[in-house]
Design a protein around this motif. Sequence first.
Motif, short mmCIF file in Angstrom:
data_model
loop_
_atom_site.label_atom_id
_atom_site.label_comp_id
_atom_site.label_asym_id
_atom_site.label_seq_id
_atom_site.Cartn_x
_atom_site.Cartn_y
_atom_site.Cartn_z
N ALA A 145 14.40 8.65 -12.77
CA ALA A 145 13.31 8.64 -11.98
C ALA A 145 12.83 7.48 -11.22
O ALA A 145 12.23 7.85 -9.72
N GLU A 146 12.68 6.34 -11.50
CA GLU A 146 11.77 5.46 -10.90
C GLU A 146 12.79 5.60 -9.23
O GLU A 146 11.88 5.26 -8.49
N ARG A 147 14.29 5.32 -9.43
CA ARG A 147 15.53 5.24 -8.46
C ARG A 147 14.58 6.01 -7.18
O ARG A 147 14.84 6.22 -6.38
N LEU A 148 14.12 7.51 -7.81
CA LEU A 148 14.26 8.92 -7.20
C LEU A 148 12.48 8.94 -6.56
O LEU A 148 12.39 8.74 -5.39
N ARG A 149 11.82 8.33 -6.96
CA ARG A 149 10.47 8.25 -6.52
C ARG A 149 10.67 7.19 -5.46
O ARG A 149 9.57 7.15 -4.60
N ALA A 150 10.93 5.76 -5.42
CA ALA A 150 11.27 4.91 -4.58
C ALA A 150 11.71 4.90 -3.63
O ALA A 150 11.65 4.61 -2.47
N ALA A 168 6.15 10.85 -4.59
CA ALA A 168 5.88 11.59 -5.40
C ALA A 168 5.58 11.36 -6.50
O ALA A 168 5.61 10.30 -6.76
N SER A 169 4.87 12.22 -7.77
CA SER A 169 4.88 11.73 -8.94
C SER A 169 5.63 13.02 -10.04
O SER A 169 6.45 13.58 -9.92
N LEU A 170 5.75 11.82 -10.97
CA LEU A 170 6.82 12.17 -11.70
C LEU A 170 6.61 12.34 -13.28
O LEU A 170 6.51 11.04 -13.55
N GLY A 171 7.50 13.46 -14.03
CA GLY A 171 6.25 13.41 -15.48
C GLY A 171 8.23 13.62 -16.07
O GLY A 171 8.61 14.01 -15.76
N ILE A 172 8.75 12.97 -16.78
CA ILE A 172 9.22 13.01 -18.12
C ILE A 172 8.94 13.55 -19.53
O ILE A 172 8.82 12.67 -20.24
N GLN A 199 -2.92 11.66 -12.32
CA GLN A 199 -4.52 11.15 -12.29
C GLN A 199 -4.37 9.71 -11.95
O GLN A 199 -5.60 9.27 -12.29
N GLU A 200 -2.94 9.23 -12.19
CA GLU A 200 -3.83 7.50 -12.41
C GLU A 200 -2.86 6.94 -10.90
O GLU A 200 -3.06 5.63 -10.71
N GLY A 201 -3.36 8.09 -9.91
CA GLY A 201 -3.23 7.58 -8.87
C GLY A 201 -1.66 7.93 -8.14
O GLY A 201 -1.64 7.58 -6.66
N ARG A 202 -1.06 8.97 -8.19
CA ARG A 202 0.16 9.41 -8.11
C ARG A 202 1.09 8.37 -7.56
O ARG A 202 1.17 6.95 -8.54
N ASN A 203 2.16 8.64 -7.03
CA ASN A 203 3.72 7.59 -6.81
C ASN A 203 3.91 7.00 -8.05
O ASN A 203 3.78 5.85 -7.70
#
Length: 238
Positions: A145-150, A168-172, A199-203
């Motif tokens: 998820a972190e790699r995709l976000r980056a 993008a924001s991601l949840g697991i 809620q904590e700032g996105r991305n």
Amino acid sequence: MTVDSTSKPDPPESDSPDCPVGEEDCFVIDELAAIRQELAELSQAVLTDQLTGLANYRHFCVQMEQEMERTQRSGQPTSLIMLDIDFFKKVNDRWGHEVGNQALIHIAGLMQQTVRRLDIPCRYGGEEFAIILPNTPLAAAIPVAERLRAVIEETPLQLEQQSLSLTASLGIGTYLLGEEVSIEELVQRADHYLYQAKQEGRNQVRHAELPKVDLVSSDEKAALFDLFGKPTEGEDDG
């Protein structure tokens, strides 16, 4: 024993059916092959999102059910990443729906390039995507998820005269052996952390707290206590 030299071996069996009218060039067989090809293409289309080329919601449900059943058989966790494009409504309002569609296609392409080969990226609906991670505990899902976000943050959408930065924001959520959880409940679990990321700032990527790993077993602790004695109350354990 006499061998009949005139006997001939049987011809090899063919995978294609015989022509019902005995013709070498049979239009019936050609039509049957064309129908089979068309049915295969229709079956694929039913399970594919036409805009992005990813698996659609129907395919997501089928695959999710299969992976959750696999978890109950093998004991290996299944993780689910829910991804939502940040400020997507503003993209549509400012740039128009055509650019919004390009953004969806762009994110889908990055997903296909970034996730692992065993993962199943899907378009869940609107600007929300889902990625099924088979045989994957939470600790292994987080780097995906972190790699995709980056990658999304670092790869803007190239328009005709300028580029459009997206995040993008991601949840697991993770499904474990023995859990009585439906697909909808697992999606809600991942969505809970997705909304937390918003809620904590996105991305950001958000998830449950990783379980603590005790590197010393209870038997090893007992052996150490026998050798050195148990620490007294108030004694600094180091």
